[in-house]
Write a protein that holds these residues in place. Sequence first.
Motif, PDB file in Angstrom:
ATOM      1  N   LYS A  45       0.833  -1.215   0.000  1.00  6.74           N
ATOM      2  CA  LYS A  45       0.000   0.000   0.000  1.00  6.74           C
ATOM      3  C   LYS A  45       0.861   1.255   0.000  1.00  6.74           C
ATOM      4  N   THR A  46       1.919   1.257   0.777  1.00  7.08           N
ATOM      5  CA  THR A  46       2.808   2.419   0.836  1.00  7.08           C
ATOM      6  C   THR A  46       3.529   2.629  -0.486  1.00  7.08           C
ATOM      7  N   LEU A  47       4.050   1.554  -1.069  1.00  7.67           N
ATOM      8  CA  LEU A  47       4.739   1.671  -2.353  1.00  7.67           C
ATOM      9  C   LEU A  47       3.787   2.135  -3.447  1.00  7.67           C
ATOM     10  N   GLY A  48       2.526   1.704  -3.378  1.00  6.24           N
ATOM     11  CA  GLY A  48       1.536   2.146  -4.358  1.00  6.24           C
ATOM     12  C   GLY A  48       1.323   3.649  -4.319  1.00  6.24           C
ATOM     13  N   VAL A  49       1.343   4.212  -3.129  1.00  4.88           N
ATOM     14  CA  VAL A  49       1.172   5.658  -2.971  1.00  4.88           C
ATOM     15  C   VAL A  49       2.408   6.416  -3.446  1.00  4.88           C
ATOM     16  N   LEU A  50       3.583   5.899  -3.148  1.00  3.29           N
ATOM     17  CA  LEU A  50       4.825   6.635  -3.391  1.00  3.29           C
ATOM     18  C   LEU A  50       5.374   6.515  -4.806  1.00  3.29           C
ATOM     19  N   PHE A  51       5.067   5.404  -5.502  1.00  2.03           N
ATOM     20  CA  PHE A  51       5.725   5.156  -6.781  1.00  2.03           C
ATOM     21  C   PHE A  51       4.800   5.275  -7.990  1.00  2.03           C
ATOM     22  N   PHE A  52       3.583   5.761  -7.786  1.00  5.87           N
ATOM     23  CA  PHE A  52       2.654   5.963  -8.900  1.00  5.87           C
ATOM     24  C   PHE A  52       2.004   7.335  -8.776  1.00  5.87           C
ATOM     25  N   LEU A  60      -6.158   0.583  -7.930  1.00  6.86           N
ATOM     26  CA  LEU A  60      -5.332   0.414  -9.121  1.00  6.86           C
ATOM     27  C   LEU A  60      -3.851   0.504  -8.781  1.00  6.86           C
ATOM     28  N   SER A  61      -3.483   1.433  -7.911  1.00  9.97           N
ATOM     29  CA  SER A  61      -2.075   1.534  -7.528  1.00  9.97           C
ATOM     30  C   SER A  61      -1.629   0.277  -6.782  1.00  9.97           C
ATOM     31  N   GLN A  62      -2.529  -0.266  -5.945  1.00  7.97           N
ATOM     32  CA  GLN A  62      -2.208  -1.507  -5.253  1.00  7.97           C
ATOM     33  C   GLN A  62      -2.033  -2.647  -6.245  1.00  7.97           C
ATOM     34  N   LEU A  63      -2.913  -2.702  -7.261  1.00  8.18           N
ATOM     35  CA  LEU A  63      -2.805  -3.743  -8.279  1.00  8.18           C
ATOM     36  C   LEU A  63      -1.510  -3.599  -9.072  1.00  8.18           C
ATOM     37  N   GLN A  64      -1.101  -2.361  -9.345  1.00  6.05           N
ATOM     38  CA  GLN A  64       0.142  -2.131 -10.082  1.00  6.05           C
ATOM     39  C   GLN A  64       1.362  -2.584  -9.277  1.00  6.05           C
ATOM     40  N   VAL A  65       1.349  -2.326  -7.975  1.00  2.32           N
ATOM     41  CA  VAL A  65       2.465  -2.766  -7.146  1.00  2.32           C
ATOM     42  C   VAL A  65       2.483  -4.286  -7.053  1.00  2.32           C
ATOM     43  N   GLY A  67       1.626  -6.151  -9.394  1.00  5.57           N
ATOM     44  CA  GLY A  67       2.208  -6.551 -10.670  1.00  5.57           C
ATOM     45  C   GLY A  67       3.723  -6.505 -10.635  1.00  5.57           C
ATOM     46  N   ILE A  68       4.290  -5.447 -10.033  1.00  6.89           N
ATOM     47  CA  ILE A  68       5.742  -5.357  -9.908  1.00  6.89           C
ATOM     48  C   ILE A  68       6.268  -6.458  -8.997  1.00  6.89           C
ATOM     49  N   PHE A  69       5.517  -6.734  -7.919  1.00  4.24           N
ATOM     50  CA  PHE A  69       5.890  -7.845  -7.039  1.00  4.24           C
ATOM     51  C   PHE A  69       5.926  -9.151  -7.821  1.00  4.24           C
ATOM     52  N   ALA A  70       4.938  -9.341  -8.692  1.00  2.37           N
ATOM     53  CA  ALA A  70       4.840 -10.578  -9.464  1.00  2.37           C
ATOM     54  C   ALA A  70       5.975 -10.713 -10.469  1.00  2.37           C
ATOM     55  N   VAL A  71       6.500  -9.592 -10.967  1.00  2.00           N
ATOM     56  CA  VAL A  71       7.596  -9.644 -11.932  1.00  2.00           C
ATOM     57  C   VAL A  71       8.805 -10.366 -11.345  1.00  2.00           C
ATOM     58  N   GLY A  72       8.985 -10.241 -10.037  1.00  2.00           N
ATOM     59  CA  GLY A  72      10.072 -10.973  -9.394  1.00  2.00           C
ATOM     60  C   GLY A  72       9.948 -12.471  -9.613  1.00  2.00           C
ATOM     61  N   TYR A  73       8.704 -12.967  -9.632  1.00  2.00           N
ATOM     62  CA  TYR A  73       8.483 -14.384  -9.893  1.00  2.00           C
ATOM     63  C   TYR A  73       8.731 -14.718 -11.354  1.00  2.00           C
ATOM     64  N   PRO A 124       8.849   4.087 -10.781  1.00  2.37           N
ATOM     65  CA  PRO A 124       8.342   2.709 -10.874  1.00  2.37           C
ATOM     66  C   PRO A 124       9.156   1.834 -11.816  1.00  2.37           C
ATOM     67  N   LEU A 125       9.793   2.432 -12.831  1.00  2.89           N
ATOM     68  CA  LEU A 125      10.623   1.643 -13.740  1.00  2.89           C
ATOM     69  C   LEU A 125      11.865   1.105 -13.032  1.00  2.89           C
ATOM     70  N   LEU A 126      12.479   1.932 -12.201  1.00  2.54           N
ATOM     71  CA  LEU A 126      13.646   1.468 -11.431  1.00  2.54           C
ATOM     72  C   LEU A 126      13.232   0.410 -10.406  1.00  2.54           C
ATOM     73  N   LEU A 127      12.075   0.618  -9.802  1.00  2.00           N
ATOM     74  CA  LEU A 127      11.564  -0.371  -8.856  1.00  2.00           C
ATOM     75  C   LEU A 127      11.352  -1.711  -9.556  1.00  2.00           C
ATOM     76  N   LEU A 128      10.822  -1.651 -10.761  1.00  2.68           N
ATOM     77  CA  LEU A 128      10.606  -2.849 -11.559  1.00  2.68           C
ATOM     78  C   LEU A 128      11.928  -3.544 -11.879  1.00  2.68           C
ATOM     79  N   LEU A 129      12.937  -2.786 -12.275  1.00  2.00           N
ATOM     80  CA  LEU A 129      14.237  -3.353 -12.629  1.00  2.00           C
ATOM     81  C   LEU A 129      14.875  -4.058 -11.433  1.00  2.00           C
ATOM     82  N   LEU A 130      14.833  -3.430 -10.292  1.00  2.00           N
ATOM     83  CA  LEU A 130      15.438  -4.033  -9.099  1.00  2.00           C
ATOM     84  C   LEU A 130      14.679  -5.280  -8.676  1.00  2.00           C
TER      85      LEU A 130
END
Length: 432
Positions: A45-52, A60-65, A67-73, A124-130
């Motif tokens: 929830k916090t990352l959704g607020v800060l990175f979008f 929607l922001s929660q769903l997007q985060v 999604g980024i969490f899922a990219v790790g998988y 959010p792009l850097l967050l996604l990359l990491l």
Amino acid sequence: MNAIDAIAAGRQRPFDRRDAKTLALSALGGALEFYDFVVFVFFTKTLGVLFFPPDTAPWLSQLQVYGIFAVGYLARPLGGVVMAHFGDLVGRKRMFTLSVFLMSVPTLLIGLLPTYAQIGLLAPLLLLLLRVVQGIAVGGEVPGAWVFVAEHVPPRRVGFACASLTSGLTAGILIGSLLAAWINSRFTPEQVQDFVWRVPFLLGGVFGFIAVYLRRWLHETPVFTEMRERKQLASRLPLREVLANHRGSVLLSMLATWMLTAAIVVVVLMTPTLVQSSFQLPAALAFHGNSIATLCLVIGCLVAGLAADRFGMALALLVGAAGLAASTYALYLHLATGDATHFIALYALAGFFTGVVAVVPTVMVAAFPARVRFSGLSFSYNVAYAIFGGLTPPLIGYLSQTVGGLAPAHYVALTSAIGMAVALYLLRRPLS
């Protein structure tokens, strides 16, 4: 059974102090690394607020985060296949140490990232990359750790060895959950968003380097050492051998991993956030319940491993999968009544039965011969986790908003039925 597996199976030595040291160091290092990977989800929830963008709808922001969490998988197969390839050719220990180093660096960098307010869409792009780099690291860590401990202990203690490692990994989730619970009870949401959210990631980077140091004291597995001395290592492409000769084992392992994925991702990682959004539970209560449930998961893993050694992995898997489905339904049906009186107790029960996940690596270790064990287990586990772990967070997040609060329980029950089917198959056709 090939020559090396026969040699390993013939060793009937007792479980000794060296085995206990190996399991303890492996589990502790795994806990520190897995904390790095999962702490992300506790601050969704916090990352959704800060990175979008600030005008994004909360759901929607929660769903997007998610999604980024899922990219790790989704990134896990890349790391898993590459590290397993070299693990079968040059040694288990080297890859076991490399994976934890690759995890600590991006975790530390996430804690230093500028937010959307500071650099816009680049945040959010850097967050996604990491998150991708984290996924690559954990893709080699988890399968490699299971193979490493299983090949160190006597064959009749493989269930306990895999369970102790899995228990250590889940202890990493507990560390993250306890820290999230403490932060949510000690600081206001504004303070968390201001700076406090960075602390868990900065600590994670430090934890990772500690884990690298701990693994200096581990030794190569006796099974791999024996194969190397006898010149019976895998060919240059171990994965080709897996796909050519062990497709049935791959399918069996992937189905078992589907249940493991649902149990960990839904019951342990997503439930604290889901019960806040679907049933309006306070954040402090949600994370307190998660901490207790995760502690019960640590215990449940050890119980499941002991049961696999004592009664056989098929029966332990069957009973555990049934308990997982029943306890998850009990938790969510209780919350659906609007009464959270027994939330802690029912969440603890669900956490305990989630310990059935510790039987899954025992199944996968037995499914593949030693010469291609790392590659076979890693490919099966990581591809299944990429598919199911990658789809589960956004799918459950969406279904919880559109279908209703019971959607997570329905999904866990479906995968538990698949786990029970795998168990029934193993009862009829035991693995050698």
